[in-house]
Motif scaffolding. Structure first.
Motif, PDB file in Angstrom:
ATOM      1  N   THR A   3      44.358  28.993  35.430  1.00 46.82           N
ATOM      2  CA  THR A   3      45.031  29.996  36.227  1.00 46.82           C
ATOM      3  C   THR A   3      46.530  29.838  36.124  1.00 46.82           C
ATOM      4  OG1 THR A   3      43.192  30.014  37.785  1.00 46.82           O
ATOM      5  CG2 THR A   3      45.281  30.916  38.558  1.00 46.82           C
ATOM      6  N   SER A   4      47.025  28.596  36.216  1.00 44.90           N
ATOM      7  CA  SER A   4      48.462  28.368  36.109  1.00 44.90           C
ATOM      8  C   SER A   4      48.963  28.790  34.740  1.00 44.90           C
ATOM      9  CB  SER A   4      48.796  26.899  36.360  1.00 44.90           C
ATOM     10  OG  SER A   4      48.149  26.071  35.411  1.00 44.90           O
ATOM     11  N   GLY A   5      48.139  28.599  33.708  1.00 47.76           N
ATOM     12  CA  GLY A   5      48.534  29.007  32.364  1.00 47.76           C
ATOM     13  C   GLY A   5      48.681  30.504  32.271  1.00 47.76           C
ATOM     14  N   PHE A   6      47.728  31.244  32.842  1.00 41.45           N
ATOM     15  CA  PHE A   6      47.829  32.695  32.825  1.00 41.45           C
ATOM     16  C   PHE A   6      49.023  33.172  33.648  1.00 41.45           C
ATOM     17  CE2 PHE A   6      43.340  33.219  31.382  1.00 41.45           C
ATOM     18  CZ  PHE A   6      43.608  34.077  30.354  1.00 41.45           C
ATOM     19  N   THR A 289      45.548  40.930  37.673  1.00 44.57           N
ATOM     20  CA  THR A 289      45.191  40.456  39.007  1.00 44.57           C
ATOM     21  C   THR A 289      43.719  40.065  39.085  1.00 44.57           C
ATOM     22  OG1 THR A 289      44.823  42.743  39.712  1.00 44.57           O
ATOM     23  CG2 THR A 289      46.988  41.788  40.150  1.00 44.57           C
ATOM     24  N   LYS A 290      42.857  40.843  38.428  1.00 45.17           N
ATOM     25  CA  LYS A 290      41.439  40.500  38.419  1.00 45.17           C
ATOM     26  C   LYS A 290      41.203  39.226  37.620  1.00 45.17           C
ATOM     27  CE  LYS A 290      39.783  45.255  38.944  1.00 45.17           C
ATOM     28  NZ  LYS A 290      38.963  46.347  38.357  1.00 45.17           N
ATOM     29  N   LEU A 291      41.953  39.072  36.555  1.00 44.70           N
ATOM     30  CA  LEU A 291      41.845  37.869  35.740  1.00 44.70           C
ATOM     31  C   LEU A 291      42.248  36.646  36.544  1.00 44.70           C
ATOM     32  CD1 LEU A 291      41.141  37.041  32.820  1.00 44.70           C
ATOM     33  CD2 LEU A 291      43.559  37.255  32.267  1.00 44.70           C
ATOM     34  N   MET A 292      43.320  36.776  37.321  1.00 46.27           N
ATOM     35  CA  MET A 292      43.773  35.689  38.180  1.00 46.27           C
ATOM     36  C   MET A 292      42.708  35.331  39.218  1.00 46.27           C
ATOM     37  SD  MET A 292      47.023  34.652  37.574  1.00 46.27           S
ATOM     38  CE  MET A 292      47.791  34.283  39.155  1.00 46.27           C
ATOM     39  N   ASN A 293      42.141  36.356  39.841  1.00 40.73           N
ATOM     40  CA  ASN A 293      41.121  36.118  40.861  1.00 40.73           C
ATOM     41  C   ASN A 293      39.890  35.457  40.260  1.00 40.73           C
ATOM     42  OD1 ASN A 293      42.724  37.301  42.825  1.00 40.73           O
ATOM     43  ND2 ASN A 293      41.825  39.339  42.547  1.00 40.73           N
ATOM     44  N   ARG A 294      39.504  35.892  39.055  1.00 42.29           N
ATOM     45  CA  ARG A 294      38.353  35.327  38.386  1.00 42.29           C
ATOM     46  C   ARG A 294      38.585  33.845  38.048  1.00 42.29           C
ATOM     47  NH1 ARG A 294      37.205  38.244  32.972  1.00 42.29           N
ATOM     48  NH2 ARG A 294      37.281  40.004  34.420  1.00 42.29           N
ATOM     49  N   GLN A 295      39.785  33.559  37.551  1.00 45.18           N
ATOM     50  CA  GLN A 295      40.106  32.182  37.199  1.00 45.18           C
ATOM     51  C   GLN A 295      40.145  31.314  38.448  1.00 45.18           C
ATOM     52  OE1 GLN A 295      40.898  30.674  34.096  1.00 45.18           O
ATOM     53  NE2 GLN A 295      39.988  32.495  33.199  1.00 45.18           N
TER      54      GLN A 295
END
Length: 300
Positions: A3-6, A289-295
């Motif tokens: 998540t921090s990487g994204f 934002t969805k990618l962040m939530n998923r991670q």
């Protein structure tokens, strides 16, 4: 990718818009616009302030151009880019970028990428395609969507700055900065990629910006100062090169941000080129934002 990487990737990719200014890159030569008719014609025949007022109007009114250049932002990134942008109503268009140095390039390599990014700018969002290697980490989807409205929520004040830069970093902003500074001098006549151009230079001191010479209203000047202040800019050296048609063909900017020293060199050509762009296929796109939530859910 963590998540921090994204999050780091998202910050760096959205920041790249400065160069389309900003944003934040462009090629020498031009294809439209008429010259100032005083004296022998063109910007060379009038005072720097009067000349730049004409340049600002002509460049703003041209609406689109091919763009290419290089930007360095401290230790964060070194990136080259080229494409076509339209600024008739905000920034739209497509760019191809190559991250060749800095922590951003290192992060992309560690994640399996090669530093190449395809970008599309639309009225409501920025889209980035980081290639097949990173698509494997996004469910096979190649494009990541960064909604402008989400940037403030994700990154606070820095997100506000990036949102503004992504939507409003038009080529004439550098000209407006010089006009507002009141510190403008004509350096001389030079060649830019084979095109005869007039070189102007000045230092923008944010504390001393004035609407006296600017092509800005009091409210616009206030907003411009706030934008620079949020980015940590106190002074900035700006050089521009203008062709015989009063159009910007090259712009160089350098200064200090909160994140370190920055410098960029941008070239503009083929004014009036068609630069329309469409959003990538929804089936090949994931929202950041969805990618962040998923991670985040996967890490908990």
């Amino acid at each position: 990718m963590s998540t921090s990487g994204f999050r780091r990737a998202g910050v760096a990719l959205t920041a790249v818009a400065v160069i389309a200014g900003a944003a934040g890159c462009q090629g020498g030569g031009s294809g439209s616009g008429g010259g100032t008719k005083a004296g022998s014609g063109g910007v060379a025949a009038v005072s720097p302030i009067a000349a730049l007022r004409t340049v600002e109007q002509k460049t703003s009114g041209a609406h689109s151009a091919k763009v290419d250049g290089t930007m360095v932002m401290g230790s964060a990134m070194t990136v080259t880019m080229n494409g076509a942008l339209d600024w008739a109503d905000g920034i739209t268009g497509a760019m191809e970028m190559k991250y060749t140095g800095g922590t951003m390039a290192d992060a992309m390599k560690k994640a399996g990428g090669n530093g190449a990014v395809k970008a599309r700018y639309l009225s409501d969002a920025y889209y980035a395609n980081l290639g097949d290697a990173l698509a494997a980490q996004t469910g096979g989807k190649h494009w990541i969507r960064y909604g402008y409205a989400d940037l403030s929520k994700l990154m606070g004040a820095s997100g506000d700055v990036m949102k503004d830069q992504m939507q409003n970093a038009t080529p004439d902003k550098g000209v407006k900065a010089l006009l507002a500074s009141g510190d403008v001098k004509k350096v001389g006549e030079e060649k830019v990629r084979g095109v005869s151009a007039t070189h102007y230079s000045g230092t923008v001191d944010v504390a001393k910006l004035s609407e006296k010479n600017a092509a800005l209203s009091a409210d616009q000047l206030k907003a411009f100062k706030e934008q620079l202040g949020k980015a940590g800019v106190t002074t900035e050296k700006v050089d521009i090169w203008v062709d015989k048609n009063d159009l910007l063909v090259k712009k160089s900017e350098s200064g200090q941000l909160k994140t370190g020293a920055f410098n960029s060199t941008v070239f503009y050509s083929d004014y009036g080129i068609a630069a329309s762009v469409e959003a990538p296929p929804a089936a090949d796109t994931v929202d950041f934002t969805k990618l962040m939530n998923r991670q985040a859910a996967g890490a908990s």
